[in-house]
Scaffold this motif. Sequence first.
Motif, PDB file in Angstrom:
ATOM      1  N   HIS A 109      44.391  46.592  40.726  1.00 21.38           N
ATOM      2  CA  HIS A 109      43.988  47.330  41.912  1.00 21.38           C
ATOM      3  C   HIS A 109      45.125  48.278  42.276  1.00 21.38           C
ATOM      4  O   HIS A 109      46.205  47.838  42.660  1.00 21.38           O
ATOM      5  CB  HIS A 109      43.760  46.305  43.020  1.00 21.38           C
ATOM      6  N   PRO A 110      44.954  49.606  42.123  1.00 19.18           N
ATOM      7  CA  PRO A 110      46.102  50.528  42.246  1.00 19.18           C
ATOM      8  C   PRO A 110      46.733  50.535  43.627  1.00 19.18           C
ATOM      9  O   PRO A 110      47.953  50.662  43.758  1.00 19.18           O
ATOM     10  CB  PRO A 110      45.492  51.891  41.910  1.00 19.18           C
ATOM     11  N   LEU A 112      46.831  48.043  45.844  1.00 23.26           N
ATOM     12  CA  LEU A 112      47.575  46.806  46.055  1.00 23.26           C
ATOM     13  C   LEU A 112      48.888  46.830  45.271  1.00 23.26           C
ATOM     14  O   LEU A 112      49.959  46.567  45.827  1.00 23.26           O
ATOM     15  CB  LEU A 112      46.707  45.624  45.608  1.00 23.26           C
ATOM     16  N   ALA A 283      38.034  36.825  24.374  1.00 21.69           N
ATOM     17  CA  ALA A 283      37.148  36.615  23.223  1.00 21.69           C
ATOM     18  C   ALA A 283      36.299  35.370  23.432  1.00 21.69           C
ATOM     19  O   ALA A 283      35.187  35.279  22.935  1.00 21.69           O
ATOM     20  CB  ALA A 283      37.970  36.489  21.955  1.00 21.69           C
ATOM     21  N   LEU A 284      36.823  34.398  24.184  1.00 21.81           N
ATOM     22  CA  LEU A 284      36.061  33.181  24.424  1.00 21.81           C
ATOM     23  C   LEU A 284      35.103  33.344  25.591  1.00 21.81           C
ATOM     24  O   LEU A 284      34.405  32.408  25.957  1.00 21.81           O
ATOM     25  CB  LEU A 284      37.015  32.025  24.715  1.00 21.81           C
ATOM     26  N   ARG A 289      40.150  36.313  35.712  1.00 21.34           N
ATOM     27  CA  ARG A 289      40.805  35.374  36.621  1.00 21.34           C
ATOM     28  C   ARG A 289      40.949  33.998  35.983  1.00 21.34           C
ATOM     29  O   ARG A 289      41.982  33.357  36.092  1.00 21.34           O
ATOM     30  CB  ARG A 289      40.007  35.259  37.927  1.00 21.34           C
TER      31      ARG A 289
ATOM     32  N   ILE B  36      37.040  51.296  41.246  1.00 18.77           N
ATOM     33  CA  ILE B  36      38.244  50.460  41.189  1.00 18.77           C
ATOM     34  C   ILE B  36      38.458  49.785  42.538  1.00 18.77           C
ATOM     35  O   ILE B  36      38.754  48.602  42.619  1.00 18.77           O
ATOM     36  CB  ILE B  36      39.478  51.315  40.836  1.00 18.77           C
ATOM     37  N   THR B  50      44.763  45.413  51.997  1.00 20.45           N
ATOM     38  CA  THR B  50      45.911  46.301  51.848  1.00 20.45           C
ATOM     39  C   THR B  50      45.869  47.402  52.892  1.00 20.45           C
ATOM     40  O   THR B  50      46.887  47.761  53.477  1.00 20.45           O
ATOM     41  CB  THR B  50      45.916  46.933  50.447  1.00 20.45           C
TER      42      THR B  50
END
Lengths: 378, 372, 254
Positions: A109-110, A112, A283-284, A289, B36, B50
């Motif tokens: 998240h840019p 944050l 891949a799994l 998260r 985003i 934020t």
Amino acid sequence: MLAALWDSPRLRAWAGQALLLFLFVGTLVWLAANTVENLAVRSIRVGFDFLARPANFPISESVVPYSPMDSFAWAYVVGIGNTLMISAMAILSATLLGLLVGLARRARHPMLSGVAGVFVTAVRNTPLIVQLLFWYALVTTALPAPRNALHPLPYIYLSQRGLYLPGIDWSGNGWGFAAGTAGILVAAAMLARRLRRQGRTAPALPAVGAAAAVLALAWITGIGAAASLPELRGFNFSGGMRLSPEFAALMVGLVLYTSVFIGEIIRGGIDAVGRGQWEAGRALGLSERQTLMRIVMPQALRVIIPPLTTQYLSTVKNSTLALAVGFPELGLVIGTVINQTGQALESIAILLAVYLTIGAAVSLLMNWCNARTALVTR
Amino acid sequence: MSWPLGEFPIMTMTTAIPAAAADGPPKRRRTPILQILFGDLLAAGLTVMTGALVLALLPALRWGVLDAVWSTADPGRCGAGGACWAFVAAKIRFILFGVYPADEQWRPLAVIGLVLAMVLVSLPPRHWGRRLLTGWAVAIGAMLALMWGGFAGLPFVSTANWGGLPVTLLLAILSLGLGFPVAVTLALGRRSRVPVPRFLSVLVIETIRGMPLVGLLFISSIMMPLLLPAGWSVDKLGRTLAALTIFAAAYLAEVIRGGLQGVPGGQMEAARALGIPVWKAVWHVVLPQAIQKVIPPLTNTAIVMVKNTSLVLIVGVFDMLSAARTAASDPVWPAPYAESYLFVGAVYFLICFAISLYARWLEGRVQEKDLR
Amino acid sequence: MTTSATAPAATSPAILIEAVDKWYGTFQVLDQVSLTVATGERIVVCGPSGSGKSTLIRCINRLEEHQAGRIAVNGVELTDSVRNIDAVRRGVGMVFQHFNLFPHLSILDNCALPQMLARGTPRREAEDRAMQLLRRVRIAEQAAKFPGQLSGGQQQRVAIARALCMEPQVMLFDEPTSALDPEMVKEVLETMVSLAEDGMTMIVVTHEMGFARRVADRVVFMDTGRIVECAGPDEFFDSPRHERTRSFLHQILH
């Protein structure tokens, strides 16, 4: 013959070592002799007998009870208690905040990661003592006087004099109760462990027993509790629990400063886990998260723990800067004692002993943690 | 032996998970900014959080910029809910130079200029070498001479009257410069094959590192007069410098030890096979490589030491932070402590951030070299 | 049990090794090794890994210490003396498997600095000599570069030039081509051949049997810390006497 002896590398090594040792010991002896002479000239008596004398100076706040009538030795104990308390609280809060900072820096998240980046850069590149003084100045000059205290929630007041919260007044033999409770809990834990080892599944038994024992103890020691609420009387508040401005400034400064370094350590640990692990997780079919929490973090922990230990130790050492804002931790107490008694040698020896002991203890604890994570992840 | 591509077991597995197949186009499009920030619940939550955090800082902006008093000669106009930057402007000479005699303040200013010039000259790695080192030694000598005076018509100024930024800079540079050779000795001692130097080095390094710097400053300011023979007096600044130096040495030693560990054993072997005496081999072959390897952590230690110089306030040395604190206690002004500390913090920030940018640039250069 | 390898009678042997033993802890790496090398002689040492061949030549310039027996180089016996060791090392050049060039110094300085440090040669003189030897290994045009910018074969040739700068009477090679890509082996071997043709006394630990056949005066085969066989190359390759040698040669040549 002599030349041949001189050319022997073994002899040279021994001669060199002997010379080095001699120089080192010689310097120590020389310094000691100087000190003895200087002390004699200034007629300063060396010895720890001053510890038993009453301290006669106030300590503004403490976790253990203190009055100026107590001995110097007790004043030291109070200082150590305060140092341990602020260190523990700062380390705990800074670890939580640091985890957030580290994850925020690593976030996709840019906004944050940008805000976290600015915060980290600003805090890391200014001295802690400047930050502490700044927060202290802010608390003592920007906040209103008690009469106009900020009052965000019922029974919570924020003013120049500190933060007032509802508290609990204890009556009866508090120390006996605390010691007894600790003993009961340890005994219960040991019993539970023993039962588990014997394969019996009766986890409720020790817990119920412990609860009953604590209640009985409360009755025996005559412990009682009553709510205590802060209220404005004249120019200040009375009652309730008070967090001093010194304590508040210290905690804010120390926690923010430490969290930044812990955040960077955590970020470094996450980055140190190879990309292959992220790719394997993806891949799994695990989510981003899940991959982070279940796969990457447990591995990162191994990388994180050694530098985290160093950081915890330096936080304990950094807590000495509290004396700049006047919070009575060990450094400030020692400074006051030296001023009052002139017993510099003894006080500094105590300071050294305490910090080296804390350092050794934290190292041992973290080594144990390290061994555990190493076993778990292997 | 050879699978036709389509029948390769792994390929059948990926098709079994449609989600994985869906989000893997060969070239990723740039995701639109709105997606985003608000693409899913978590992203939206983080954006709001934020944003709230930034908004909460708005009063600070109002205090520091909008409501601030930028220039006034009248202290009474300050203190109405805004920052008093006029105070910093009025006291700037005191904060930067302390109680150095006003007519002579061009001398500390020249010292700051000299430091800046030397740093600029030292930036490109191709300038590094013996000549630069000599240059620094000469420059530091000149700085100290300029501060002290007492020659060529310059009035003598005792260290008790030194103050402000030059003291901060001199303490940082001298503690690192004097600590470095000690650190090299300690690091080599710790790596020694014979027990006595190893034991002594470990003892010194670990004791110093186990102690808070405040403790060390106490020891040097209180104990040094006791430890030295009567008649050997070291002034307060010198005692403080001694504490900072030994502190820097212990931390630098651990960094350098890391570098020594990174030099392959073959290097020393080759030097010995060529008949180079051990100490010359250490000096010309092993040490230069060890130090090259640890330049990034060394710059980090430099930042730590610059920040640490501010602790001398505790033992009463008049550095920039002490000067700012003293300035703010002037009763004429409405206690502009926060502004003073912000200013001092900004100066420290400039120095430390510049060092860290330089370190990052250096590291990038080294990596480029490795890739080649 | 042990085959003693004695050189044809020479006036002053360049290297004399007599009944040398060496242990790492309880593991014996050298077991009663004896070898005499005459001035100008070229010896190739081969054997399986762990046979003690590297240890043997590392004992000759005392990078390792032997525990029993005698080693003498140019008539100077290796004893427990700092002065002796430096004298011996200056007379013995060594080339390592991994080159061990000094990465922080230019090619020219790699060759010039050791002369200045070990013998106090003035810089000008040291650099002249370094350039001369770099030309000899045909790499003079790279003199200003750094080791990291050169290929493995070029680095190894620089390492040879660096050793030659010290004007050694004997050269030791410890598997000089083992760390090289196959296409670079040739350039290094050619340099070594030309060195041999100039009459340098050489002991070479290598698995390059073509080089051994072409250059060696004698080939030594070692196994489990002992010298099993020592013979001229024709005899060694065409009619080895020991079964162990035969099976080794079979493995390495086929």
